[in-house]
Design an enzyme around this catalytic site. Structure first.
Site, PDB file in Angstrom:
ATOM      1  N   ASP A  72      33.574  47.400  35.382  1.00 56.56           N
ATOM      2  CA  ASP A  72      34.774  47.397  36.223  1.00 56.56           C
ATOM      3  C   ASP A  72      35.551  46.111  35.956  1.00 56.56           C
ATOM      4  O   ASP A  72      35.057  45.222  35.254  1.00 56.56           O
ATOM      5  CB  ASP A  72      34.395  47.488  37.712  1.00 56.56           C
ATOM      6  CG  ASP A  72      33.263  46.545  38.072  1.00 56.56           C
ATOM      7  OD1 ASP A  72      33.152  45.459  37.448  1.00 56.56           O
ATOM      8  OD2 ASP A  72      32.469  46.867  38.959  1.00 56.56           O
ATOM      9  N   ASP A  74      37.548  42.841  37.641  1.00 54.66           N
ATOM     10  CA  ASP A  74      37.768  42.059  38.853  1.00 54.66           C
ATOM     11  C   ASP A  74      38.884  41.069  38.590  1.00 54.66           C
ATOM     12  O   ASP A  74      39.029  40.539  37.484  1.00 54.66           O
ATOM     13  CB  ASP A  74      36.496  41.283  39.227  1.00 54.66           C
ATOM     14  CG  ASP A  74      35.305  42.213  39.435  1.00 54.66           C
ATOM     15  OD1 ASP A  74      35.448  43.171  40.195  1.00 54.66           O
ATOM     16  OD2 ASP A  74      34.257  41.976  38.806  1.00 54.66           O
ATOM     17  N   ASP A 153      28.401  32.589  40.380  1.00 48.20           N
ATOM     18  CA  ASP A 153      26.953  32.490  40.225  1.00 48.20           C
ATOM     19  C   ASP A 153      26.518  31.866  38.894  1.00 48.20           C
ATOM     20  O   ASP A 153      25.747  30.905  38.859  1.00 48.20           O
ATOM     21  CB  ASP A 153      26.270  33.853  40.453  1.00 48.20           C
ATOM     22  CG  ASP A 153      26.828  34.974  39.586  1.00 48.20           C
ATOM     23  OD1 ASP A 153      27.861  34.764  38.917  1.00 48.20           O
ATOM     24  OD2 ASP A 153      26.230  36.065  39.570  1.00 48.20           O
TER      25      ASP A 153
END
Ligand code: ATP
Ligand code: MG
Length: 451
Positions: A72, A74, A153
């Site tokens: 996907d 982002d 992260d």
């Protein structure tokens, strides 16, 4: 137009770390605007036209740099969620712990995230809350682009691509880590893992999925902090478990999860079965092997099948105990299933739409051997037949002896009506209609085995 802009920026490419990160020149990376989805491009263009900063970010940038197809797209921006929402016709703000905007297009949803900051009180309306263990329960303090990069992260996920000027911003040497194939957490590892224990799983997931090595400082506290996984909410843990199991590298992921002792937190009741029963360990590995193969050949995989396999050794073991206490096979297995699901949903909230087919797959394990007479034809019409048959094959592939049951059903499906009749009438089984008719009736008010 785009080409002209690109040319302009190609000439103006700069290097040097600043608030905007290390700007990687367009001839030093392999990305092009055409690689982005048209909808992601639309979102970035609309936000930039309205005067905001906007970048394609995260997994899609990482995957495209690796030559993989992104799952996907982002987008990250300095526009706040309500400002983003007001720019698009079909957009809604979702989430509490971490607010994001979903911009809906015909073919896909683009997730738009406002730059976050690690610091407290940067803006008046944002909140950032932490528990005593250091876990973030709210992460809605907005910040700058560089603030945002430092709260991502992994270094390989902190790359920001601007498809309008074709520049890439690299804040933590993520490009180099991609080249070296290393998973490295941003900032102090223990602090970042305590803030959000799901990051422990993400490190493992990306290492296994991409075939990367986990950098030693990142790996150092991971085993020690495994207990923090107990703090992850059950719905989120379920979602993450699916990402782990259905990444296409399920077996490698499972092995790494096991290596870090994380798997015991995902399916806690399984660990004692795995120690006692070598068939159970083989079944779990085979389930992941088969899932990976199905994903590779673009076949459908369902969480119901995976969870049915993961909990099967627990169900089978308990059902045996209940049978030994005198319960009928179906009743024993159903009670074992209830117990196993009840304990598991506390950890990973398996929705009913998956736990119901799981029960059906298990029930059919008792029905498929009883295939004489008209039963076979009835069973083959059961909506869960296919999954239950695959489950029989899985059990056999992992070493269980079911007396050729899988092979029989394979042949049955390949046969014409006449052959099927012959196959079904050749089956002699206990509990066939004649045996049952001879059984004396129970008195009307006798206690029944209620499931
Ligand atoms: P994929 O979509 O392929 O699973 P991804 O990296 O895009 O991988 P997402 O869950 O879509 O993963 O998250 C998008 C980005 O958001 C990540 O790349 C990362 O930068 C950031 N992110 C996601 N989860 C966390 C987290 N728990 N802590 C910090 N940053 C995160
Ligand atoms: Mg993503």
């Amino acid at each position: 137009m785009l080409e002209r802009i690109n040319k302009f920026f190609r000439q103006k490419t700069i290097r040097g770390k600043a608030a905007s990160g290390d700007v990687v020149a367009s001839d030093e990376h392999t990305l092009t605007p055409e690689m982005m989805s048209v909808d992601a491009l639309k979102v970035v263009r609309t936000l930039q036209k309205a005067g905001f900063q906007a970048y394609v970010v995260g997994g899609c940038v990482r995957d495209l740099l690796l030559g993989l197809k992104p799952k996907d797209f982002d987008v990250a921006t300095n526009a706040e969620p309500d400002q983003v929402k007001s720019l698009f016709r079909r957009a809604r703000i979702i989430g509490r712990r971490f607010q994001i905007v979903h911009v809906q297009f015909n073919r896909e949803i683009i997730e738009v995230t406002t730059f976050r900051s690690n610091q407290q009180g940067k803006n008046s309306n944002g909140t950032r809350r932490q528990t005593d263990s250091g876990m973030l329960t709210r992460d809605n303090v907005f910040g700058t682009l560089s603030d945002d990069a430092s709260r991502r992260d992994l270094t390989i996920n902190a790359l920001y691509y601007d498809p309008i000027d074709n520049s890439l911003r690299d804040f933590a040497d993520g490009l180099n880590d991609i080249k070296k194939r290393v998973v490295r957490i941003m900032g102090d590892p223990a602090t970042r893992f305590r803030e959000d224990p799901v990051r422990l799983l993400r490190v493992v997931r990306f290492a296994a999925k991409l075939g990367f090595r986990i950098e030693s400082k990142t790996a150092e506290p991971m085993r020690r902090l495994a207990d923090n996984l107990q703090l992850v909410s059950a719905p989120r843990f379920f979602d993450e478990s699916l990402k782990l199991f259905m990444s296409g590298q399920g077996l490698a992921t499972y092995q790494l999860l096991d290596d870090y002792r994380f798997f015991d937190y995902i399916v806690p009741e399984l660990s004692s079965c795995l120690q006692q029963d070598p068939l159970a360990a083989a079944l779990i590995e085979q389930a992941f092997t088969n899932t990976d193969l199905r994903i590779r050949s673009l076949k459908r995989v369902t969480p119901a099948f995976i969870y049915a396999a993961l909990l099967w050794p627990i169900v089978a073991q308990r059902a045996t105990e209940y049978r030994e206490q005198g319960e009928s096979p179906l009743s024993a297995q159903r009670r074992a299933a209830d117990n196993a699901i009840f304990s598991q949903v506390v950890v990973t909230a398996i929705p009913k739409r998956f736990s119901i087919p799981m029960r059906e797959i298990w029930d059919l394990q008792l029905s498929l051997p009883r295939r004489g007479g008209v039963r076979a034809e009835r069973l083959i019409g059961h909506p869960r037949f296919r999954a239950a048959y695959d489950f029989v094959l899985l059990r056999e592939e992992s070493g269980e002896d079911l007396e050729g049951l899988g092979d029989w059903w394979t042949r049955y499906q390949d046969s014409d009506a006449q052959q099927r009749l012959e196959m079904a009438s050749a089956i002699k089984e206990p509990g066939s209609s004649r045996t049952r008719r001879r059984r004396p009736r129970k008195p009307k008010n006798s206690a029944k085995n209620v499931d």
